[in-house]
Design a protein around this motif. Structure first.
Motif, short mmCIF file in Angstrom:
data_model
loop_
_atom_site.label_atom_id
_atom_site.label_comp_id
_atom_site.label_asym_id
_atom_site.label_seq_id
_atom_site.Cartn_x
_atom_site.Cartn_y
_atom_site.Cartn_z
N SER A 90 -0.97 -4.31 -7.20
CA SER A 90 -0.24 -5.04 -6.17
C SER A 90 -0.86 -4.74 -4.80
O SER A 90 -1.67 -3.82 -4.66
CB SER A 90 1.22 -4.60 -6.17
N ALA A 91 -0.45 -5.52 -3.80
CA ALA A 91 -0.95 -5.31 -2.45
C ALA A 91 -0.59 -3.91 -1.99
O ALA A 91 -1.42 -3.18 -1.44
CB ALA A 91 -0.33 -6.34 -1.51
N TYR A 92 0.64 -3.52 -2.27
CA TYR A 92 1.10 -2.18 -1.88
C TYR A 92 0.24 -1.09 -2.53
O TYR A 92 -0.22 -0.17 -1.86
CB TYR A 92 2.57 -2.01 -2.28
N GLU A 93 0.00 -1.23 -3.83
CA GLU A 93 -0.79 -0.22 -4.54
C GLU A 93 -2.22 -0.15 -4.03
O GLU A 93 -2.81 0.93 -3.92
CB GLU A 93 -0.78 -0.50 -6.05
N ASN A 94 -2.78 -1.31 -3.70
CA ASN A 94 -4.12 -1.32 -3.13
C ASN A 94 -4.16 -0.56 -1.81
O ASN A 94 -5.04 0.28 -1.61
CB ASN A 94 -4.58 -2.77 -2.90
N LEU A 95 -3.20 -0.85 -0.95
CA LEU A 95 -3.20 -0.17 0.35
C LEU A 95 -2.98 1.33 0.16
O LEU A 95 -3.57 2.15 0.86
CB LEU A 95 -2.12 -0.77 1.25
N LYS A 96 -2.16 1.68 -0.80
CA LYS A 96 -1.92 3.09 -1.08
C LYS A 96 -3.23 3.77 -1.51
O LYS A 96 -3.55 4.87 -1.05
CB LYS A 96 -0.87 3.23 -2.18
N PHE A 97 -3.97 3.07 -2.37
CA PHE A 97 -5.26 3.64 -2.81
C PHE A 97 -6.22 3.81 -1.63
O PHE A 97 -6.78 4.88 -1.42
CB PHE A 97 -5.89 2.76 -3.89
N PHE A 98 -6.38 2.73 -0.84
CA PHE A 98 -7.35 2.82 0.25
C PHE A 98 -6.90 3.78 1.35
O PHE A 98 -7.72 4.28 2.10
CB PHE A 98 -7.67 1.42 0.80
N GLY A 99 -5.60 4.05 1.42
CA GLY A 99 -5.13 5.09 2.33
C GLY A 99 -5.43 6.47 1.78
O GLY A 99 -5.85 7.36 2.51
N LEU A 109 1.49 7.85 5.34
CA LEU A 109 0.81 6.75 4.65
C LEU A 109 1.77 5.58 4.46
O LEU A 109 1.43 4.43 4.72
CB LEU A 109 0.26 7.24 3.30
N GLU A 110 2.97 5.90 4.02
CA GLU A 110 3.98 4.87 3.75
C GLU A 110 4.24 4.04 5.02
O GLU A 110 4.25 2.81 4.99
CB GLU A 110 5.27 5.56 3.29
N ALA A 111 4.42 4.73 6.14
CA ALA A 111 4.70 4.05 7.40
C ALA A 111 3.54 3.14 7.79
O ALA A 111 3.73 2.00 8.24
CB ALA A 111 4.97 5.08 8.49
N LYS A 112 2.32 3.65 7.60
CA LYS A 112 1.13 2.88 7.97
C LYS A 112 1.01 1.62 7.11
O LYS A 112 0.69 0.54 7.60
CB LYS A 112 -0.11 3.78 7.78
N ILE A 113 1.27 1.80 5.80
CA ILE A 113 1.19 0.66 4.89
C ILE A 113 2.16 -0.44 5.33
O ILE A 113 1.79 -1.61 5.44
CB ILE A 113 1.51 1.09 3.44
N GLN A 114 3.41 -0.03 5.63
CA GLN A 114 4.41 -1.02 6.01
C GLN A 114 4.05 -1.68 7.35
O GLN A 114 4.24 -2.89 7.52
CB GLN A 114 5.81 -0.39 6.08
N GLU A 115 3.50 -0.90 8.27
CA GLU A 115 3.10 -1.45 9.58
C GLU A 115 2.03 -2.53 9.39
O GLU A 115 2.11 -3.61 9.97
CB GLU A 115 2.57 -0.31 10.46
N LEU A 116 1.05 -2.22 8.53
CA LEU A 116 -0.05 -3.17 8.34
C LEU A 116 0.41 -4.42 7.58
O LEU A 116 0.00 -5.53 7.89
CB LEU A 116 -1.20 -2.50 7.60
N ILE A 141 -4.90 -9.03 3.08
CA ILE A 141 -4.83 -7.65 2.54
C ILE A 141 -6.20 -6.98 2.65
O ILE A 141 -6.31 -5.79 2.93
CB ILE A 141 -4.34 -7.66 1.08
N ASN A 142 -7.25 -7.78 2.46
CA ASN A 142 -8.62 -7.27 2.59
C ASN A 142 -8.83 -6.66 3.98
O ASN A 142 -9.53 -5.66 4.14
CB ASN A 142 -9.62 -8.42 2.35
N ILE A 143 -8.21 -7.28 4.99
CA ILE A 143 -8.31 -6.75 6.35
C ILE A 143 -7.45 -5.51 6.50
O ILE A 143 -7.91 -4.47 6.98
CB ILE A 143 -7.88 -7.82 7.38
N ALA A 144 -6.22 -5.60 6.01
CA ALA A 144 -5.30 -4.46 6.15
C ALA A 144 -5.90 -3.20 5.52
O ALA A 144 -5.75 -2.10 6.06
CB ALA A 144 -3.96 -4.78 5.51
N ALA A 145 -6.61 -3.39 4.39
CA ALA A 145 -7.16 -2.23 3.67
C ALA A 145 -8.21 -1.48 4.50
O ALA A 145 -8.50 -0.32 4.22
CB ALA A 145 -7.78 -2.68 2.35
N ALA A 146 -8.75 -2.14 5.53
CA ALA A 146 -9.78 -1.48 6.33
C ALA A 146 -9.18 -0.78 7.55
O ALA A 146 -9.88 -0.16 8.33
CB ALA A 146 -10.82 -2.50 6.78
#
Ligand SMILES: Nc1ncnc2c1ncn2[C@@H]1O[C@H](COP(=O)(O)OP(=O)(O)O)[C@@H](O)[C@H]1O
Ligand SMILES: [Mg+2]
Lengths: 310, 367
Positions: A90-99, A109-116, A141-146
């Motif tokens: 999922s988008a959330y899991e991807n961001l969690k991984f890249f974080g 990390l959680e706060a940053k993911i939600q902000e992005l 999401i590709n942008i958020a992950a960076a």
């Protein structure tokens, strides 16, 4: 702040990037414009330390990152041209991984993911798998992950290729926010000149591996020798009118279009009343007149004889 | 925990179909081909020319007193052709006071038959010789039988290598073969996700992060080895506890060999990914190369079937052969570490060499 000097990259005897120099000052938003195959991605890879140049150097605050790549990696966020995400997650899991690869964890990390997710407008769909997303949502999401590690410099490689207008607006808005409100330095690559004109204060135009022009958007437009383009929409075509106009001195070029005429005239010549009178004397009504200021597209056309999308 | 490892695990949880399918296939194939051959070994028996049928019948009765092998009267021609075509391990020709074993190959089953027939003949001929000096032959027989219930010495027959003669268990071999074979696919496809991540750009993203390259490889390699091991262990456990297979008394040792084998297959997959350019190429090449291994090393056939020097040499290169050898020795012959040392050493050596070359190829290909 960040400076590329005389970069050169040769792939199997083909020169992809040739003598490219560019710089980014802190807080700037710089565009890298060029058609497909111009060498933009290759240049970006060298600047972000993913690819070693055959010659030339990249320096961050005076330190060469070719020999010390970790120096730039800490402060850099790269949005790759391809969708570099796990489709099965999922988008959330991807961001969690890249974080987590940036050693972020827990509440931070959680706060940053939600902000992005909020920033790219996908907070309410974060639990859905990437493979079920539209192209535009994937790009967001590709942008958020960076951005999870709050990079000071963000490099984006064609982040708006092939997407819907809504996603495109979101992305442009995100870039503007990053640059204007957060003070992030941005290098934005694209082959859409409208985007670069909107977002960037300075632009490098690239073609066939070389920088063929650079400067602020204003400076670049001035490359086009003081000319304006007038588009006349007429109620009916008239050959005589075109011929008479052609004989007027400040008019350099007259061309018949589908519903009127296209005139190229010397800048700042006040010809409008003369044109209107001439039209009236030929019993032709002018429906509207459009003054077309040259775009970067026109600059590119002027420099290369091709359009950006060729 | 290594985030790379965790990401692979998350993906697995999302779609565990592949690993479940390969577990299922291992089980199905073993049940389909492996059972049935587990019943008593049947050996065709026929009297030699000139030998009386009654003498043969008498020998047959005596032979069938043992319980490992079942001897049945057969037509001579049919017995010969069954041996020739590999449907029977051996056939037995009975003469008045002697026998001949007809076999095309020398495998543990033939040795077992040989041993049983030999014992019966020696005992019976000794008895007959002794009988010649007694008046009441049947009383003598009873006496001997009672005496032999508590024999003063016991004799144990051994193979030439010194291991005890035990009935070979073909279904166990097939279970090992199918499981070890199918786990190669699971591991190979997992390793291929490294190349897939390189193509998709995920790899570059991680390269830019503080995660070191060695951690990236470790995450992927450990994960692939782990998931492969889990697949083997699951199948073995199922056969041991659910299907009641006898996997020997050293289950822990079997699992250790499985772990080493998984790591060697990880290394082999690295070598193959290093040699191709794209993940698609790997998906095409890998499944066409892998099935050759059990075929050439004779893993589907009783041991000793393959005698071709060339094939025997080639199969030395396959991890499957060494792991299979070690597992069979452990499960069927109750072997200890010194007995399987050579197989384990070869397995590890293949692993180290493949990994070394594989990583080098992979890193060199990236400009
Ligand atoms: N890894 C590579 N190997 C060989 N040629 C490459 C490689 N990467 C890029 N090129 C070539 O270099 C040129 C520039 O490519 P690229 O930098 O991707 O252009 P752009 O991003 O502007 O579209 C192209 O002709 C491309 O084919
Ligand atoms: Mg590109």
């Amino acid at each position: 702040m960040l400076e590329a000097m005389e970069l050169r990259k040769v792939f199997k005897g083909r020169t992809a990037v040739d003598d490219v120099s560019l710089f980014l000052d802190q807080g700037e938003s710089v565009g890298l414009l060029g058609p497909n195959g111009a060498g933009k991605s290759t240049t970006i890879s060298m600047i972000s330390s993913l690819l070693t140049p055959n010659s030339g150097d990249v320096r961050l605050n005076g330190v060469s990152i070719v020999s010390k790549p970790q120096f730039i990696r800490q402060v850099l966020g790269v949005v790759p041209q391809e969708i570099a995400l796990y489709e099965e997650l999922s988008a959330y899991e991807n961001l969690k991984f890249f974080g987590s690869i940036y050693r972020l964890k827990g509440k931070q990390l959680e706060a940053k993911i939600q902000e992005l997710l909020e920033m790219v407008g996908l907070r309410d769909r974060q639990k859905e798998l990437i493979k079920t997303y539209s192209g535009g949502m994937k790009r967001r999401i590709n942008i958020a992950a960076a951005l999870l590690h709050d990079p000071q410099i963000v490099i984006m490689d064609e982040p708006t290729v092939g997407i819907d207008p809504q996603s495109r607006n979101h992305i442009l808005e995100t870039v503007r926010l990053l640059n204007r409100e957060k003070g992030t330095t941005v290098l934005y690559t694209s082959h859409y000149m409208e985007e670069v004109e909107q977002l960037c204060s300075r632009v490098y135009i690239m073609d066939h591996g070389r920088i063929i022009a650079s400067g602020t958007t204003e400076e670049l437009r001035r490359i086009l020798s003081g000319e304006d383009t007038l588009l006349l929409k007429l109620d009916k075509p008239n050959k005589d009118l075109a011929n008479v106009l052609r004989s007027l001195a400040p008019i350099r070029h007259v061309e018949e279009t589908d519903n009127g005429l296209k005139l190229i005239i010397a800048k700042h010549s006040s010809l409008l009343s003369q044109i209107v009178q001439t039209a009236e004397s030929h019993q032709v009504e002018i429906i509207n007149i459009h003054v077309h200021t040259p775009s970067l597209e026109d600059v590119f056309l002027h420099l290369t004889g091709r359009t950006l999308r060729d | 925990m290594n985030p790379i490892f965790m990401a692979q695990w998350m993906k697995e949880k999302r779609s565990p179909i592949m690993i479940l399918a390969f577990c299922g296939l291992s089980i199905l194939a073993t049940l389909l081909f492996g059972t049935g051959s587990d019943s008593k070994m049947q050996i065709g028996v026929f009297p030699a020319e000139g030998a009386g049928d009654t003498a043969a019948e008498e020998w047959l009765d005596l032979l069938n007193k043992g319980d490992a092998v079942e001897f049945v009267m057969q037509d001579e021609l049919q017995a010969h052709s069954e041996v020739r075509e590999g449907r029977a391990d051996a056939a037995l020709q009975l003469m008045e006071n002697d026998y001949r074993i007809i076999a095309a190959i020398d495998n543990p089953n033939v040795q077992l038959v040989e041993q049983q027939v030999h014992t019966v003949f020696v005992e019976e001929l000794q008895l007959r010789a002794a009988e010649a000096y007694k008046k009441d032959t049947s009383a003598f027989r009873t006496e001997v039988e009672t005496y032999l219930k508590h024999p003063p010495i016991t004799v144990q027959s051994q193979t030439t290598e010194g291991s005890q003669l035990i009935k070979y268990n073909m279904s166990l071999q097939l279970l090992f073969t199918f499981t070890l074979f199918l786990v190669m696919f699971t591991i190979g496809f997992k390793i291929n996700s490294i190349t897939m991540e390189k193509v998709s750009g995920i790899w570059s993203r991680v390269i830019l992060s503080p995660v070191r390259k060695s951690e990236m490889y470790m995450g992927h390699l450990m994960y692939s080895a782990m998931i492969g091991f889990a697949q083997i262990a699951a199948v073995f456990l199922l056969f041991r506890y659910a299907f009641g297979f006898n996997l020997g008394d050293q289950f822990g040792m079997l699992l250790l060999i499985a772990a080493m084998y998984s790591m060697t297959i990880v290394a082999l997959s690295m070598l193959l990914t290093g040699m191709v350019r794209t993940p698609e190429q790997f998906n095409a090449v890998f499944p066409s190369v892998i099935p050759i291994m059990p075929l050439l090393s004779g893993a589907y056939m009783p041991p000793g079937t393959i005698t071709n020097e060339f094939l025997l040499t080639i199969s030395e290169l396959f991890p499957l052969k060494h792991a299979l050898d070690a597992m069979i020795d452990i499960a069927i012959y109750n072997a200890g570490w010194p007995d399987v040392f050579l197989s384990v050493a070869k397995l590890c050596m293949i692993g180290v060499i493949c990994m070394g070359i594989g990583i080098n190829l992979m890193e060199r290909r990236r400009v």
